[in-house]
Write an enzyme that holds these catalytic residues in place. Structure first.
Site, PDB file in Angstrom:
ATOM      1  N   PHE A 160       0.862  -1.188   0.000  1.00  0.00           N
ATOM      2  CA  PHE A 160       0.000   0.000   0.000  1.00  0.00           C
ATOM      3  C   PHE A 160       0.896   1.235   0.000  1.00  0.00           C
ATOM      4  O   PHE A 160       0.858   2.055   0.929  1.00  0.00           O
ATOM      5  CB  PHE A 160      -0.934  -0.014   1.204  1.00  0.00           C
ATOM      6  CG  PHE A 160      -1.881  -1.180   1.215  1.00  0.00           C
ATOM      7  CD1 PHE A 160      -3.071  -1.141   0.503  1.00  0.00           C
ATOM      8  CD2 PHE A 160      -1.576  -2.342   1.912  1.00  0.00           C
ATOM      9  CE1 PHE A 160      -3.942  -2.228   0.501  1.00  0.00           C
ATOM     10  CE2 PHE A 160      -2.435  -3.430   1.928  1.00  0.00           C
ATOM     11  CZ  PHE A 160      -3.621  -3.369   1.211  1.00  0.00           C
ATOM     12  N   GLY A 183      -3.976   8.763 -12.981  1.00  0.00           N
ATOM     13  CA  GLY A 183      -3.110   7.952 -13.839  1.00  0.00           C
ATOM     14  C   GLY A 183      -2.231   7.078 -12.979  1.00  0.00           C
ATOM     15  O   GLY A 183      -2.591   6.699 -11.866  1.00  0.00           O
ATOM     16  N   CYS A 242      -1.058   2.040 -10.960  1.00  0.00           N
ATOM     17  CA  CYS A 242      -1.951   1.235 -10.114  1.00  0.00           C
ATOM     18  C   CYS A 242      -3.432   1.421 -10.426  1.00  0.00           C
ATOM     19  O   CYS A 242      -4.109   0.471 -10.829  1.00  0.00           O
ATOM     20  CB  CYS A 242      -1.696   1.549  -8.643  1.00  0.00           C
ATOM     21  SG  CYS A 242      -0.054   1.076  -8.073  1.00  0.00           S
ATOM     22  N   LYS A 278      -4.862   0.322 -14.000  1.00  0.00           N
ATOM     23  CA  LYS A 278      -4.659  -1.116 -14.199  1.00  0.00           C
ATOM     24  C   LYS A 278      -5.512  -1.939 -13.243  1.00  0.00           C
ATOM     25  O   LYS A 278      -6.130  -2.950 -13.645  1.00  0.00           O
ATOM     26  CB  LYS A 278      -3.175  -1.445 -13.998  1.00  0.00           C
ATOM     27  CG  LYS A 278      -2.829  -2.923 -14.026  1.00  0.00           C
ATOM     28  CD  LYS A 278      -1.333  -3.133 -13.945  1.00  0.00           C
ATOM     29  CE  LYS A 278      -0.759  -2.774 -12.597  1.00  0.00           C
ATOM     30  NZ  LYS A 278      -1.153  -3.728 -11.523  1.00  0.00           N
TER      31      LYS A 278
END
Length: 443
Positions: free
Chosen positions: A155, A263, A266, A269
């Site tokens: 994270f 953008g 991560c 996608k």
């Protein structure tokens, strides 16, 4: 502890550097010989604040090493961390070929007990495939070696990854093995000493937690962008709305800033991959589809405003401040700047661009071209430009010399994709100022 990390990309390097800094013996394995040679020379191939210092300190102390030798990596670590890429496949699903290749490699070489940990962001059920791949390799060797599988998603925020790792708000571990859970608890103990932030759960829940976190944050961003587009049509100010929303403790202020679209490596996608995973189990994840749709549309907003202001863009030059998808990184994957530049070029306009760290990455992506000039400073980007577009909220853009901007631009037009300035102040200063959700609709 002895730790092996497969993959010397963003997650692998940050994890390796932080684990080594805590006193562990870390070996990073990568198939890219050029990248590995760079790291062995002390050169860091990515931009992340503080990472180069951390890597150098641990490497100099003999706690952090880099190799392309997979067998050496498997022999080295009790923990075998898989941190390779999971790029989107043509259908949006996560491509697991690299993850499973590492799993097979571990099975080919392991001779004693290992904890095999997936740190890559992977779809639910990947741990089962990793376990099967390791077993398959062992069976081919006719070897009987004990191992455990665990999911330990990262994270980390690009630009603040070191702090996130050193002082985590949570450490999620998914495993069905009490032994692996206790070993991972001991591994992370230096980072959770002040407060136990480890959350142990089943593997599939851990895998879903990572996707759920990124999808939730992406949803908040797209929701605010949707509201910003409504605010322009209603004649409201989205920044006032944002303050009113964020003051509710059930909502909070994090990730409710409207802008030019999200953008990076991560959010785009992972939203796509979770969508595809939902389809695979026969569920229509309509909210996720909407989040992606809104974001794709939002990346066109700045261009639409520029086009509406000027009309014909042939022969025009636009200065762009900010190329990275967010501050404190050189990552331009899925960046809003790319959509803006490519739209401007298609319309016949030229671009003069500046970013504090992402210029080499921009050159790598687009190469030398007549309609793109990469400038060394933000004032230089203004020279000969008809307008200024702000795409990334770097700190140095927050308090610029507005008199110099107005005197340099051919026309005093600013298109602010991050709502950095006060619209009333800009109008009084003589600018045509267009932000996100802060004024009259211009599309």
């Amino acid at each position: 502890m002895r730790i092996t990390i497969f993959g010397s990309g963003y997650v692998g390097l940050v994890t390796g550097a932080c684990m080594a800094d805590a006193g562990n013996d870390v070996l990073c394995v990568d198939v890219d010989e050029r990248k590995t040679a760079m790291l062995q020379r002390g050169e860091v191939p990515i931009h992340e604040p503080g990472l180069d210092t951390l890597i150098k300190r641990s490497a100099d102390a003999g706690r952090l090493h880099f190799t392309t030798n997979a067998k050496e990596g498997v022999d080295h670590g009790l923990f075998q961390l898989i941190a390779v890429g999971t790029p989107p496949d043509e259908d949006g699903s996560a491509d697991l070929r690299y993850v499973l290749a590492v799993a097979r490699t571990i099975g080919e070489h392991m001779n004693d007990y290992k904890v095999v940990v997936t740190k890559s962001t992977v779809p639910v059920g990947t741990a089962d495939k990793v376990r099967a791949a390791v077993r398959e390799s062992l069976q081919k060797r006719r070897a009987s070696v004990e191992f455990d599988i665990a999911s330990n998603p990262e994270f980390l925020k690009e630009g603040a990854a070191i702090g996130d790792f050193m002082k985590p708000d949570r450490v999620v571990v998914g495993t069905d093995s009490p032994r692996a859970a206790e070993l991972l608890r001991a591994l992370y103990e230096p980072f959770t000493r002040n407060h136990d932030r480890m959350i142990v759960m089943d593997v599939r829940s851990a895998e879903l937690t990572k996707y759920a976190a990124n999808a939730m944050l992406a949803t908040k961003i797209s929701f605010m962008n949707e509201l910003a587009n409504l605010a322009e049509r209603f004649g409201a100010d989205i920044e006032s709305v944002r303050v009113g929303l964020g003051s509710d403790p059930r909502i909070g202020y994090a990730f409710i800033y409207p802008g030019a679209g999200y953008g990076g490596s991560c959010f785009p996608k992972d939203v796509q991959a979770l969508q595809r995973s939902a389809q695979d189990v026969g569920y229509d994840a309509s909210i996720l589809a909407a989040v992606e749709s809104v974001n794709n549309r939002q990346k066109q907003v700045l261009f639409n405003k520029i086009k509406a202001h000027f009309g014909d863009l042939r022969g025009k030059t636009v200065a762009i401040w900010g190329l990275a998808f967010k501050p404190n990184t050189d990552d331009m994957r899925e960046a809003a700047s790319r959509v803006l530049m490519e739209s401007l070029w298609s319309a016949g306009a030229k671009v003069r661009a500046y970013d504090p760290v992402a210029m080499p990455e921009c050159l790598r992506i687009y190469g030398q071209r007549a309609d793109l000039v990469l400038c060394k400073t933000s004032p230089e980007a203004l020279q000969g430009a008809d307008a200024l577009a702000i795409v990334t909220e770097w700190r140095e853009f927050r308090s610029p010399d507005f008199d110099h901007i107005k005197a340099t631009l051919r026309s005093p037009a600013i298109f602010d994709g991050r709502n950095l300035y006060d619209p009333e102040h800009m109008r009084k200063a003589g600018f045509d100022y267009y932000a996100i959700g802060r004024g009259k609709l211009l599309e």
